[in-house]
Design a protein around this motif. Structure first.
Motif, PDB file in Angstrom:
ATOM      1  N   SER A 122       0.809  -1.223   0.000  1.00 19.36           N
ATOM      2  CA  SER A 122       0.000   0.000   0.000  1.00 19.36           C
ATOM      3  C   SER A 122       0.843   1.275   0.000  1.00 19.36           C
ATOM      4  CB  SER A 122      -0.945   0.013   1.213  1.00 19.36           C
ATOM      5  OG  SER A 122      -0.210   0.063   2.431  1.00 19.36           O
ATOM      6  N   GLU A 123       1.969   1.259   0.692  1.00 16.38           N
ATOM      7  CA  GLU A 123       2.797   2.466   0.778  1.00 16.38           C
ATOM      8  C   GLU A 123       3.723   2.630  -0.423  1.00 16.38           C
ATOM      9  OE1 GLU A 123       1.867   4.578   3.408  1.00 16.38           O
ATOM     10  OE2 GLU A 123       0.419   2.950   3.178  1.00 16.38           O
ATOM     11  N   ALA A 124       3.677   1.661  -1.349  1.00 20.78           N
ATOM     12  CA  ALA A 124       4.437   1.781  -2.599  1.00 20.78           C
ATOM     13  C   ALA A 124       3.489   2.047  -3.768  1.00 20.78           C
ATOM     14  CB  ALA A 124       5.248   0.511  -2.846  1.00 20.78           C
ATOM     15  N   GLY A 125       2.301   2.547  -3.443  1.00 24.35           N
ATOM     16  CA  GLY A 125       1.324   2.870  -4.479  1.00 24.35           C
ATOM     17  C   GLY A 125       1.713   4.118  -5.250  1.00 24.35           C
ATOM     18  N   ALA A 126       1.080   4.315  -6.384  1.00 26.22           N
ATOM     19  CA  ALA A 126       1.385   5.464  -7.238  1.00 26.22           C
ATOM     20  C   ALA A 126       1.297   6.771  -6.460  1.00 26.22           C
ATOM     21  CB  ALA A 126       0.426   5.495  -8.421  1.00 26.22           C
ATOM     22  N   GLY A 127       2.343   7.560  -6.535  1.00 25.21           N
ATOM     23  CA  GLY A 127       2.349   8.868  -5.887  1.00 25.21           C
ATOM     24  C   GLY A 127       2.795   8.879  -4.443  1.00 25.21           C
ATOM     25  N   HIS A 128       3.004   7.706  -3.830  1.00 25.54           N
ATOM     26  CA  HIS A 128       3.404   7.649  -2.414  1.00 25.54           C
ATOM     27  C   HIS A 128       4.922   7.789  -2.270  1.00 25.54           C
ATOM     28  CE1 HIS A 128      -0.403   5.563  -0.618  1.00 25.54           C
ATOM     29  NE2 HIS A 128      -0.711   6.419  -1.580  1.00 25.54           N
ATOM     30  N   PHE A 129       5.438   8.917  -2.697  1.00 27.36           N
ATOM     31  CA  PHE A 129       6.879   9.126  -2.637  1.00 27.36           C
ATOM     32  C   PHE A 129       7.333   9.502  -1.229  1.00 27.36           C
ATOM     33  CE2 PHE A 129       6.342  10.017  -7.248  1.00 27.36           C
ATOM     34  CZ  PHE A 129       7.258   9.086  -7.720  1.00 27.36           C
TER      35      PHE A 129
ATOM     36  N   ARG B  70       1.246  -1.184  -9.056  1.00 23.17           N
ATOM     37  CA  ARG B  70       1.304  -0.169  -8.004  1.00 23.17           C
ATOM     38  C   ARG B  70       0.100  -0.222  -7.051  1.00 23.17           C
ATOM     39  NH1 ARG B  70       6.127   0.913  -6.818  1.00 23.17           N
ATOM     40  NH2 ARG B  70       7.429   1.201  -8.653  1.00 23.17           N
ATOM     41  N   ASP B  71      -1.041  -0.729  -7.520  1.00 22.56           N
ATOM     42  CA  ASP B  71      -2.193  -0.821  -6.619  1.00 22.56           C
ATOM     43  C   ASP B  71      -2.251  -2.170  -5.901  1.00 22.56           C
ATOM     44  OD1 ASP B  71      -2.982  -2.554  -8.613  1.00 22.56           O
ATOM     45  OD2 ASP B  71      -4.816  -1.479  -9.145  1.00 22.56           O
ATOM     46  N   GLY B  72      -1.271  -3.016  -6.128  1.00 21.90           N
ATOM     47  CA  GLY B  72      -1.216  -4.298  -5.435  1.00 21.90           C
ATOM     48  C   GLY B  72      -2.263  -5.307  -5.863  1.00 21.90           C
ATOM     49  N   SER B  73      -2.855  -5.111  -7.029  1.00 20.06           N
ATOM     50  CA  SER B  73      -3.902  -6.039  -7.478  1.00 20.06           C
ATOM     51  C   SER B  73      -3.400  -7.075  -8.467  1.00 20.06           C
ATOM     52  CB  SER B  73      -5.065  -5.257  -8.110  1.00 20.06           C
ATOM     53  OG  SER B  73      -4.667  -4.666  -9.348  1.00 20.06           O
ATOM     54  N   LYS B  74      -2.310  -6.775  -9.169  1.00 13.84           N
ATOM     55  CA  LYS B  74      -1.819  -7.646 -10.229  1.00 13.84           C
ATOM     56  C   LYS B  74      -0.339  -7.967 -10.024  1.00 13.84           C
ATOM     57  CE  LYS B  74      -5.655  -7.284 -12.812  1.00 13.84           C
ATOM     58  NZ  LYS B  74      -6.416  -6.360 -11.961  1.00 13.84           N
ATOM     59  N   LEU B  75       0.071  -9.079 -10.642  1.00 12.75           N
ATOM     60  CA  LEU B  75       1.482  -9.448 -10.664  1.00 12.75           C
ATOM     61  C   LEU B  75       1.901  -9.609 -12.121  1.00 12.75           C
ATOM     62  CD1 LEU B  75       3.996 -10.309  -8.976  1.00 12.75           C
ATOM     63  CD2 LEU B  75       3.213 -12.680  -9.259  1.00 12.75           C
TER      64      LEU B  75
ATOM     65  N   ASN C  56      11.188  -3.315 -13.425  1.00  5.04           N
ATOM     66  CA  ASN C  56      10.206  -2.862 -12.441  1.00  5.04           C
ATOM     67  C   ASN C  56       9.153  -1.986 -13.110  1.00  5.04           C
ATOM     68  OD1 ASN C  56       8.969  -2.503  -9.867  1.00  5.04           O
ATOM     69  ND2 ASN C  56      10.979  -2.801  -8.942  1.00  5.04           N
ATOM     70  N   VAL C  57       8.193  -1.546 -12.286  1.00  2.82           N
ATOM     71  CA  VAL C  57       7.062  -0.755 -12.759  1.00  2.82           C
ATOM     72  C   VAL C  57       7.359   0.729 -12.542  1.00  2.82           C
ATOM     73  CG1 VAL C  57       4.569  -0.397 -12.490  1.00  2.82           C
ATOM     74  CG2 VAL C  57       5.537  -2.668 -12.158  1.00  2.82           C
ATOM     75  N   SER C  58       6.898   1.555 -13.443  1.00  2.00           N
ATOM     76  CA  SER C  58       7.072   3.000 -13.304  1.00  2.00           C
ATOM     77  C   SER C  58       6.376   3.507 -12.053  1.00  2.00           C
ATOM     78  CB  SER C  58       6.527   3.725 -14.538  1.00  2.00           C
ATOM     79  OG  SER C  58       5.126   3.491 -14.668  1.00  2.00           O
ATOM     80  N   ALA C  59       6.758   4.701 -11.629  1.00  3.26           N
ATOM     81  CA  ALA C  59       6.211   5.268 -10.395  1.00  3.26           C
ATOM     82  C   ALA C  59       4.700   5.435 -10.442  1.00  3.26           C
ATOM     83  CB  ALA C  59       6.872   6.610 -10.108  1.00  3.26           C
TER      84      ALA C  59
ATOM     85  N   PRO D 297       7.863   4.890  -5.661  1.00  2.00           N
ATOM     86  CA  PRO D 297       7.153   5.149  -4.408  1.00  2.00           C
ATOM     87  C   PRO D 297       7.531   4.106  -3.355  1.00  2.00           C
ATOM     88  CG  PRO D 297       5.640   5.082  -6.291  1.00  2.00           C
ATOM     89  CD  PRO D 297       6.947   4.531  -6.748  1.00  2.00           C
ATOM     90  N   GLY D 298       7.350   4.474  -2.105  1.00  2.00           N
ATOM     91  CA  GLY D 298       7.626   3.544  -1.012  1.00  2.00           C
ATOM     92  C   GLY D 298       8.417   4.211   0.098  1.00  2.00           C
ATOM     93  N   ARG D 299       8.332   3.624   1.287  1.00  2.00           N
ATOM     94  CA  ARG D 299       9.048   4.167   2.447  1.00  2.00           C
ATOM     95  C   ARG D 299      10.474   3.666   2.522  1.00  2.00           C
ATOM     96  NH1 ARG D 299       5.330   1.652   6.837  1.00  2.00           N
ATOM     97  NH2 ARG D 299       5.504  -0.002   5.258  1.00  2.00           N
ATOM     98  N   TYR D 300      10.703   2.421   2.039  1.00  2.00           N
ATOM     99  CA  TYR D 300      12.035   1.827   2.104  1.00  2.00           C
ATOM    100  C   TYR D 300      12.132   0.714   1.077  1.00  2.00           C
ATOM    101  CZ  TYR D 300       9.743  -1.847   4.909  1.00  2.00           C
ATOM    102  OH  TYR D 300       8.914  -2.856   5.357  1.00  2.00           O
ATOM    103  N   SER D 301      13.369   0.330   0.739  1.00  2.00           N
ATOM    104  CA  SER D 301      13.637  -0.715  -0.233  1.00  2.00           C
ATOM    105  C   SER D 301      14.261  -1.920   0.450  1.00  2.00           C
ATOM    106  CB  SER D 301      14.589  -0.201  -1.321  1.00  2.00           C
ATOM    107  OG  SER D 301      15.182  -1.273  -2.043  1.00  2.00           O
TER     108      SER D 301
END
Length: 392
Positions: free
Chosen positions: A53-60, A283-288, A334-337, A380-384
């Motif tokens: 959830s915290e790596a969703g689009a715009g969650h920089f 980014r929305d965590g619905s697909k792989l 990886n996926v774009s921001a 996006p995300g808090r940490y890697s």
């Protein structure tokens, strides 16, 4: 039928109790998932139903402020990194690094991008730091056989995957000074990993043994091994948004194994495409997104049967399949921001693919010789947690 007042009172009381029970049951079913107790120092899991959830689009994170929007492509055979501007789809920079650069790994604190140069078969492996604000490399740090790299959930240590010796080296996350090593002797070809939702353990794939290794990160010990397929060759691994299972790409099985991480058992298999290799959540965590490299060989031919399959996390079903026009070899990335583009290296075709995640349309960009673990930055995300941006 006559109703005595006392009877009516009892009836009303029974109805009230029943309604109350139904309300409680309804509240329980609508209750959010219980909070996750994480290992010390790991950031809390904001949404237990979706650890992405915290790596969703715009969650920089504020930590990526000033980072240039770029795609960093390590080219394994030309020993360099190409830098692509995603706005123009053009190479805007290139620079030499150490021998056999395998992956570009975002640091836990998001301040540095590390190029893992494992120097295949040579003694001079190294890590090259890149400043994401300038897209320029810094001074290399000598590190033995860094095929891949991850970080402990508390961010204190890097976990260097020493493939040649089937071991994990725990190093200072900033200086890369060696702290300790863990031998994983029955995991030949140890390479990719992902972490449990609480950070207590990690599963590593054993490419040349067709199995997984489970590592207790709290006590720093090998818990055990799980055989997937004796003829298999497991590659990337990614945890589901709810943390209940792991998906493991196997390039010989042409699909994805589903693993119960806590019980360490196989619970399913999803057929995808030839040479299943890289795994990236939307980014929305619905697909792989599943990169099928188009060949079951370690060194495949150009213009193979490469494709990308899209798995719905909730149903564990393939909902789309996008072939690479003219053939190809989608590998790592990886996926774009904003989640609108999937960036993958074309391992055997010396290109990078930019794939529209709505239509599957593909753009190709020529790069160096044998591109491998590219990363998109910033994300996006808090940490890697490492690899090409295992963001949480």
């Amino acid at each position: 039928m006559d109703f005595h007042p006392r009877r009516l009172s009892r009836l009303a009381s029974s109805i009230s109790v029943a309604l109350a029970a139904l309300c409680i049951a309804g509240s329980a079913s609508a209750a959010p998932a219980p909070a996750i107790t994480t290992v010390p120092g790991m950031p809390p899991v904001a949404n237990p139903a979706n650890l992405y959830s915290e790596a969703g689009a715009g969650h920089f994170s504020p930590a990526v402020a000033g980072a240039l929007p770029r795609i960093y492509v390590p080219n394994l055979r030309s020993n360099d990194v190409y830098v692509i501007d995603p706005a123009t789809f053009k190479v805007v920079e290139k620079f030499k690094v150490g021998y056999s650069p395998q992956h570009v790994v975002p640091a836990w604190d998001l301040q540095t991008l590390w190029v893992a140069n494992n120097a295949e078969g040579r003694p001079d492996g190294s890590l090259t730091p890149i400043d994401p604000k300038t897209a320029k490399p810094g001074k290399e740090i000598p590190v033995e056989d860094p095929y891949n790299m991850y970080f402990t959930p508390d961010g204190k240590e890097a976990i260097v995957v020493v493939e040649a010796h089937a071991q994990l080296d725990f190093r200072d996350a900033h200086t890369m000074a060696l702290k300790s090593s863990l031998s994983v002797p029955e995991c030949k070809g140890i390479n990719h990993a992902d972490f449990s939702i609480d950070g207590k353990y990690a599963l590593f794939t054993c490419e040349f043994g067709g199995r997984l290794a489970k590592i207790d990160l709290v006590n720093r010990k090998v818990v055990g091994y799980l055989q997937l397929d004796k003829k298999g060759m497991p590659q990337d691994i990614r945890i589901s948004p709810d943390g209940k299972v792991f998906f493991v790409a196997d390039m010989m099985a042409d699909g994805v194994f589903v693993i119960d991480g806590d019980n360490f058992t196989k619970v399913g298999f999803i057929k995808t495409g030839t040479g299943t290799h890289g795994l990236y959540p939307s980014r929305d965590g619905s697909k792989l997104y599943v990169a099928n490299r188009g060949s079951n060989k370690i060194h495949g031919a150009r213009n193979g049967k490469g494709s990308v399959s899209v798995i719905d996390f909730a149903t564990r079903q393939v909902v789309a399949n996008w072939p690479i026009p003219g053939g190809g070899s989608p590998d790592m990335g990886n996926v774009s921001a904003d989640g609108k583009m999937l960036w993958l290296s074309g391992r055997f075709d010396d290109v990078v693919y930019a794939i529209d995640t709505t239509s599957g349309a593909v753009k190709k960009i020529a790069v160096g010789a044998e591109p491998h673990g590219l990363t998109v930055w910033p994300q996006p995300g808090r940490y890697s947690l490492g690899h090409t941006g295992n963001m949480r």
